[in-house]
Structure formats: C-alpha cells, structure tokens
Design an enzyme around this catalytic site. Structure first.
Site, PDB file in Angstrom:
ATOM      1  N   LYS A  39       0.859  -1.191   0.000  1.00 17.04           N
ATOM      2  CA  LYS A  39       0.000   0.000   0.000  1.00 17.04           C
ATOM      3  C   LYS A  39       0.886   1.228   0.000  1.00 17.04           C
ATOM      4  O   LYS A  39       2.024   1.178   0.463  1.00 17.04           O
ATOM      5  CB  LYS A  39      -0.866   0.017   1.263  1.00 17.04           C
ATOM      6  CG  LYS A  39      -2.099   0.884   1.129  1.00 17.04           C
ATOM      7  CD  LYS A  39      -3.243   0.089   0.541  1.00 17.04           C
ATOM      8  CE  LYS A  39      -4.449   0.939   0.258  1.00 17.04           C
ATOM      9  NZ  LYS A  39      -5.598   0.084  -0.075  1.00 17.04           N
ATOM     10  N   ASP A  42      -6.945   4.368  -4.574  1.00 22.15           N
ATOM     11  CA  ASP A  42      -7.624   4.218  -3.286  1.00 22.15           C
ATOM     12  C   ASP A  42      -8.272   5.595  -3.068  1.00 22.15           C
ATOM     13  O   ASP A  42      -8.472   6.340  -4.043  1.00 22.15           O
ATOM     14  CB  ASP A  42      -6.609   3.841  -2.184  1.00 22.15           C
ATOM     15  CG  ASP A  42      -7.286   3.305  -0.921  1.00 22.15           C
ATOM     16  OD1 ASP A  42      -7.610   2.124  -0.878  1.00 22.15           O
ATOM     17  OD2 ASP A  42      -7.505   4.087   0.038  1.00 22.15           O
TER      18      ASP A  42
HETATM   19  N1  GLU Z   1      -7.421   0.294  -2.941  1.00 30.18           N
HETATM   20  C1  GLU Z   1      -8.163  -0.915  -3.237  1.00 30.18           C
HETATM   21  C2  GLU Z   1      -8.132  -1.820  -2.041  1.00 30.18           C
HETATM   22  O1  GLU Z   1      -8.171  -1.350  -0.941  1.00 30.18           O
HETATM   23  C3  GLU Z   1      -7.726  -1.546  -4.539  1.00 30.18           C
HETATM   24  C4  GLU Z   1      -6.287  -1.922  -4.631  1.00 30.18           C
HETATM   25  C5  GLU Z   1      -5.830  -2.438  -5.995  1.00 30.18           C
HETATM   26  O2  GLU Z   1      -6.637  -2.528  -6.912  1.00 30.18           O
HETATM   27  O3  GLU Z   1      -4.643  -2.777  -6.092  1.00 30.18           O
HETATM   28  O4  GLU Z   1      -8.142  -3.017  -2.104  1.00 30.18           O
END
Ligand code: GLU
Length: 447
Positions: free
Chosen positions: A128, A168
């Site tokens: 992340k 996100d």
């Molecule tokens: N931000 C989204 C999550 O919390 C998607 C992440 C992604 O597609 O890599 O899972």
C-alpha cells in the site's frame, strides 16, 4: 508455548516496536487473535517465526514529494510505499492521497491487503502507499504536477512483476493516468505497472465498478445463504466515492432502496431513494460535494457531520467511506433500529468494539477483507489481460468477479466452521487469508 500466550506476547512487542501506530496495531490485533486456533493445530507457524515475519513489512519506502502550486509556491508532501509481503505474488495495493495519511495508516492498509489479496485466490502479494497530499480544491494542473513528482521517485521501486499500485481514496482514473504517463516517460516501456488504468491504455472493463459491485455480490450471497435478499430492503451507504456509487448501483439493480449517502462534510437522506444519476453528475463530473444533491432534489435532507448517518433506520448498512467511521455507539444504534446485515465496503470502517456489538447481536457481518476484495481482484484480472495483451469483455470480467466473490464468501464461511467459529466471517476471512500466505512462507524458508 500456548498459542494464545504466544500471540499476546507478540502483540506486546509489536506495540513496543511500533509506538503510536494505532491503526496498524488494531489491524494486527484483529488478525493475530483470530488465527490462534490455526496455531494450536499446526505448531510450524510458531516454530518457523511466520507471525514475526508477517508483521514486519519486507520494505518501507518514504520519500519527499516536492511540487509547485498554481501560484508558483513550492509545496512539499511525504510519499509512502509499504511493500508488506510478496510470498504469493508481486506487492499489490492502492495509493491513497488524503491529508490523514501517515505511516500507521499505510501499514494498516498494507497489512490488511496481504490477507484480502490472498482471499481473492489470485497471485498477488500485499502492499500500500500514498501521500498526505490533499487533492480537494486543487486544480487539474496541480494534481498532474503532484502525480508526476510522486512517480519520479516511486518508479524505481515498482514494476509489473515487482509491485503494482492502483487507486484508493483520492486516487482515481485521472491520477492513475498522470502517474502512468510519468512512469512510461521515465522507463520508456509500456508495462502493466499500475491498475485502474483508462480503457484506451490497458485498463480493464468493470474495474471502476468492481469494488462496489463485488461488495454487493458478496453481501447478496451472505443474505441468500441466510434466507434473505436485497429486494425491497432499506439500505444506508456511507461515502459517495467510487465504492459507494457502484454499491448503490448494484443494490438498486437487485431491488433494494438506498436512502442515504455521505461525504467527509455530511450526509443526504432521500426517503424516495437516491437518484444515482444526480450523484454521478455531482461526484464524477463536477467533483463537487454531496450537499449539492439538494439543488436537484428539494425535499431531500442534508445534515452536517458524518456519524449521524448511522441513526437512519435501515435493514442493511454498507459503510463505504473510510476507516473507523462506525464506532460502538453507532453500531448499537444500528442494532436498535433493526439492522440485520452489514458489509464493509471501506477498509476497516468498524472499530474493533463496533464489530463486537454486531457479532454479539447476531447481525450478519461481512468484513472488509472479504467484502471489498472485488477491487483488487479485478486489478489482478487487469494484470492478466495486460500480460496477455488482450482485453476481455465487460461481461467476462463481471462474471469472474461475481464467481470469485461468491467463492470468497464460502471460503471464509467454511474456514470459520472448520476452526470452531461457525457464522463468524471475521475469523473465517482471517484464517483463510492467512493459510495461503503462511504456507507459501513456510515453503520458501526464512526469508
Ligand atoms: N485500494 C483498493 C483496495 O483497498 C484496490 C487496490 C488495488 O486494486 O490494487 O483493495
């Protein structure tokens, strides 16, 4: 050593080594305490230090992001990428641009991502990133300059087989486009290094809808498995971003009535059911505030502040805004107003205490790791399409999304049952997500 005592000791030292990181410590506490039955059954996870390794990110990157605003002023933000675990695939997870972003929040999100991504059954590790940059009120050009500066450092740490970021909160199609352009310019290579891309340059159909649709697919399966459905039910959804909008769309398609949505300033209540075209116009086209709904629908009610949305009587609640938005008090209100199911569209929207209130009152509860996995799951499908240099139809992607969300529900349900926690999807999702990653870590030795 007794597995419960072992986990308590580990959590104690985690607290010592990560002082003040509340969000991360909460997330670790939830996962580690719920996998105690697994540790009791197979001692290798303790003997091989799987847990100690799991709570330590493989790599943490923090960097300066300088940019120039429209008035010529120099501005500086902090960028982050936490590459948490790559046991089952390249690091995968979104980038969040929001003033609240700090190391604790990115570590909590990265940690959750490991298990969520494992649950999708697709080969993606956990990561992340983001920045404390606030996109609210910034011009298009400012957003572009920020994204370019952010990628000018991030590009050296990512790659289609290394780490594949996505969106996100605060990062959508526009931001992904600017970051992709800068990556390609620096690397001189057309790689599937980001997901959530535009359709004309490698994006997947149904990726935009995926988190919201996926949430509703999973909750619908949970309802059906318990003899219920969305038809004619009153639903409260918080947020009005990508997740909330497409959750609303799917609930409405299944015959449910969504009566409220919110943003970080307040919430709207429309007793006739939300007009989604209006919300899309406000949020996706004008990038405005949810309050503007009143300009289109005079008898809707707008209330300042976010917590009040949970006092609206509803059958099903889908918190899709942000972490810790439902505390124990709000959870009690929901229960006393007769809520019978709740699905987490945001990441960890319920505090640990709020979760307990719902579980103690037998509310059907779908935790985030399972319920909001549809976004990252479809990102993994985007990666597959990029590798194949093909694009699949909307129907193909949507069908896979639905099948895999239903699988996640049963995997979590069955894992809970197998380990003596029947009906508890929190424990089930944690155990099912943990096992795949932990077994890969055992197989790969102490690395
Ligand atoms: N931000 C989204 C999550 O919390 C998607 C992440 C992604 O597609 O890599 O899972």
């Amino acid at each position: 050593m007794d597995a419960k005592v072992y986990v308590e000791n580990l959590l104690c030292s985690l607290e010592q080594n990560n002082k003040g990181e509340k969000e991360f410590l909460d997330a670790a506490t939830e996962v580690l305490t719920s996998i105690v039955p697994v540790l009791e059954k197979d001692k290798r996870y303790i003997e091989e230090g799987v847990l100690e390794r799991l709570v330590e990110p493989e790599r943490v990157i923090m960097f300066r992001v300088p940019w120039i605003d429209d008035n010529g002023n120099v501005r500086v933000n902090r960028g982050y990428r936490v590459q948490f675990n790559s046991a089952i695939g390249p690091y995968k997870g979104g980038l969040r641009f929001h003033p609240s972003v700090n190391l604790s929040i990115i570590k909590f999100l990265g940690f959750e991502q490991i298990f969520k991504n494992s649950l999708t059954s697709l080969p993606i590790g956990g990561g992340k990133g983001g920045s404390n940059f606030d996109p609210k009120g910034k011009s298009d050009r400012e957003i572009m300059r920020f994204c370019q500066s952010f990628m000018t450092e991030l590009y050296r740490h990512i790659g289609e087989n290394v780490d594949v970021p996505a969106g996100d909160i605060g990062v959508g199609g526009r931001e992904i486009g600017y970051m992709y352009g800068q990556y390609k310019r620096i690397r001189d290579s057309f790689d599937g290094v980001l997901t959530g891309k535009g359709l004309s340059y490698g994006g997947s159909l149904a990726r935009t809808e995926a988190t919201g649709y996926g949430l509703v697919y999973l909750v619908d399966e949970m309802l059906r498995d318990n003899g219920k459905d969305f038809k004619d039910k009153t639903v409260v959804i918080s947020g009005s971003g990508n997740v909330a909008i497409y959750a609303t769309e799917k609930v409405q398609a299944l015959g449910g009535k969504v009566v409220a949505l919110s943003d970080s300033s307040g919430y709207i209540y429309d007793k006739d059911g939300i007009n989604l075209d209006v919300v899309k116009e406000i949020k996706e086209v004008k990038r405005g505030r949810i309050k503007e709904y009143l300009n289109y629908k005079k008898d809707a009610v707008y209330t300042e502040g976010c917590k009040g949305i949970w006092s609206i009587k509803c059958d099903i609640a889908l918190p899709c805004a942000t972490q810790n938005e439902v505390d124990a008090k709000s959870a009690k209100l929901l229960v006393s107003n007769g809520v019978f199911a709740l699905g987490e569209g945001a990441n960890m929207p319920l505090t640990l205490e709020a979760q307990k209130v719902l579980l103690d009152n037998n509310v059907l509860f779908a935790p985030a790791k399972a319920a909001n996995a549809g976004g990252v799951l479809t990102s993994a499908l985007e990666m597959s399409q990029n590798s194949q240099r093909l694009s699949w139809t909307f129907e193909e992607v949507d069908k896979k999304l639905k099948e895999l969300m239903v699988n996640i529900y049963y995997n979590a349900k069955n894992a809970a049952k197998e380990y003596g926690y029947e009906g508890n999807l929190v424990v089930g999702a944690n155990i099912a997500g943990f096992l795949k990653v932990a077994d890969a870590m055992l197989a790969q030795g102490i690395v």
